[in-house]
Scaffold this motif. Structure first.
Motif, PDB file in Angstrom:
ATOM      1  N   ASP A  90     -23.658   2.097   3.141  1.00 38.27           N
ATOM      2  CA  ASP A  90     -23.293   0.878   2.414  1.00 38.27           C
ATOM      3  C   ASP A  90     -24.108   0.737   1.135  1.00 38.27           C
ATOM      4  N   PHE A  91     -25.386   1.047   1.224  1.00 34.61           N
ATOM      5  CA  PHE A  91     -26.280   0.953   0.071  1.00 34.61           C
ATOM      6  C   PHE A  91     -25.817   1.869  -1.061  1.00 34.61           C
ATOM      7  N   LEU A  92     -25.291   3.042  -0.706  1.00 37.27           N
ATOM      8  CA  LEU A  92     -24.909   4.030  -1.712  1.00 37.27           C
ATOM      9  C   LEU A  92     -23.586   3.713  -2.407  1.00 37.27           C
ATOM     10  N   VAL A  93     -22.677   3.018  -1.721  1.00 29.09           N
ATOM     11  CA  VAL A  93     -21.329   2.800  -2.260  1.00 29.09           C
ATOM     12  C   VAL A  93     -21.324   2.171  -3.658  1.00 29.09           C
ATOM     13  N   PRO A  94     -22.151   1.154  -3.958  1.00 24.09           N
ATOM     14  CA  PRO A  94     -22.118   0.571  -5.311  1.00 24.09           C
ATOM     15  C   PRO A  94     -22.499   1.542  -6.424  1.00 24.09           C
ATOM     16  N   TYR A  95     -23.103   2.673  -6.082  1.00 22.28           N
ATOM     17  CA  TYR A  95     -23.450   3.676  -7.090  1.00 22.28           C
ATOM     18  C   TYR A  95     -22.269   4.598  -7.414  1.00 22.28           C
TER      19      TYR A  95
ATOM     20  N   GLU B  25      -8.392   4.211  -4.971  1.00 23.92           N
ATOM     21  CA  GLU B  25      -7.316   3.468  -4.320  1.00 23.92           C
ATOM     22  C   GLU B  25      -7.180   3.813  -2.846  1.00 23.92           C
ATOM     23  N   ASP B  26      -7.509   5.051  -2.471  1.00 27.26           N
ATOM     24  CA  ASP B  26      -7.377   5.453  -1.075  1.00 27.26           C
ATOM     25  C   ASP B  26      -8.595   5.073  -0.235  1.00 27.26           C
ATOM     26  N   GLY B  27      -9.528   4.341  -0.852  1.00 29.80           N
ATOM     27  CA  GLY B  27     -10.713   3.900  -0.130  1.00 29.80           C
ATOM     28  C   GLY B  27     -11.889   4.861  -0.222  1.00 29.80           C
ATOM     29  N   LYS B  28     -11.651   6.078  -0.710  1.00 25.67           N
ATOM     30  CA  LYS B  28     -12.731   7.034  -0.874  1.00 25.67           C
ATOM     31  C   LYS B  28     -13.583   6.634  -2.078  1.00 25.67           C
ATOM     32  N   VAL B  29     -14.803   7.157  -2.120  1.00 23.73           N
ATOM     33  CA  VAL B  29     -15.724   6.793  -3.188  1.00 23.73           C
ATOM     34  C   VAL B  29     -16.085   8.030  -3.998  1.00 23.73           C
ATOM     35  N   ASN B  30     -15.994   7.902  -5.309  1.00 21.49           N
ATOM     36  CA  ASN B  30     -16.344   8.998  -6.211  1.00 21.49           C
ATOM     37  C   ASN B  30     -17.764   8.782  -6.733  1.00 21.49           C
ATOM     38  N   PHE B  31     -18.677   9.709  -6.397  1.00 20.39           N
ATOM     39  CA  PHE B  31     -20.076   9.611  -6.802  1.00 20.39           C
ATOM     40  C   PHE B  31     -20.409  10.674  -7.843  1.00 20.39           C
ATOM     41  N   ASN B  32     -21.516  10.465  -8.559  1.00 14.51           N
ATOM     42  CA  ASN B  32     -22.063  11.583  -9.317  1.00 14.51           C
ATOM     43  C   ASN B  32     -22.605  12.609  -8.313  1.00 14.51           C
ATOM     44  N   THR B  33     -22.877  13.807  -8.780  1.00 19.17           N
ATOM     45  CA  THR B  33     -23.201  14.906  -7.864  1.00 19.17           C
ATOM     46  C   THR B  33     -24.412  14.609  -6.990  1.00 19.17           C
ATOM     47  N   TYR B  34     -25.480  14.098  -7.592  1.00 14.91           N
ATOM     48  CA  TYR B  34     -26.704  13.845  -6.826  1.00 14.91           C
ATOM     49  C   TYR B  34     -26.463  12.801  -5.732  1.00 14.91           C
TER      50      TYR B  34
END
Length: 212
Positions: A117-122, A127-136
């Motif tokens: 949960d903590f990481l999601v805002p980063y 739209e499919d609910g998945k989260v796109n993060f930077n690589t690190y």
């Protein structure tokens, strides 16, 4: 996972943890209902699994008669939802979780879920609910997501904290993947924040240079 109708000790513990001034309600789930009049109100959708009872920030519709209805499709198909109204939820509100079991492994499972949960805002929620993060950040998320899934399977097999670790090391979980887990989570939270703060500062500098 389902939304509980019976108020067990674990569910009551969660309700107490939420600490809302309003009483919980069991409300109908009617996705796609046409909204005419009334208003949307914030609160918590309550979910119950074999090991965890959790409250998820959500909104429901209150019609002109004061009746509450869940009008969006929940991630778990249910006909009724245990809902706790709460005016104090912030947009970035995190899940609140309590253990349904007296097995200490569940506390580790909750810690891993809270870290995700903590990481999601980063990242950016797609739209499919998945989260796109930077690589690190994505690597950190994937690491803890794997730990979460491994521990969930471990728990499902009836294991206790002193059982041989799921990784095959032959060490007790408490002396292997469970050792210093809380400290590792805190260190990674600090590292992710530091990395993303630096990344944001770099983007600001680039924009300022473009503006010159």
């Amino acid at each position: 996972m389902t939304s509980p109708i019976e108020i067990t000790a674990a569910v009551q513990n969660l309700i107490d943890r939420v600490g809302s001034e309003y009483e919980y309600e069991i409300i109908p789930v009617l996705p796609g209902t046409t909204i005419k009049g009334g208003r949307m109100i914030t609160g918590w959708a309550v979910w119950l699994s074999e090991f965890i009872c959790e409250a998820e920030p959500t909104e429901v519709w209150e019609n002109e008669q004061g009746e509450l209805i869940a009008v969006t499709t929940p991630h778990v198909p249910v006909d009724r939802l245990l809902f706790i109204p709460d005016d104090n939820i912030t947009p970035e509100g995190k899940h609140i979780r309590v253990s349904v079991s007296n097995n200490p492994l569940v506390d580790h499972l909750i810690a891993l879920a809270d870290l995700k949960d903590f990481l999601v805002p980063y990242g950016t929620v797609l739209e499919d609910g998945k989260v796109n993060f930077n690589t690190y950040t994505g690597n950190v998320y994937n690491h803890y997501d794997a730990l979460f899934n491994n521990l969930l399977l471990f728990l499902s097999e009836g294991k206790k904290i002193g059982a041989k670790c799921y990784c095959g090391s032959m060490k007790p979980y408490s002396q292997c993947h469970g050792k210093n887990l809380a400290a590792a989570i805190e260190e990674d939270k600090k590292a992710v924040k530091k990395f993303n703060d630096a990344l944001n500062e770099e983007e600001v500098v680039k924009e300022e240079v473009k503006a010159l």
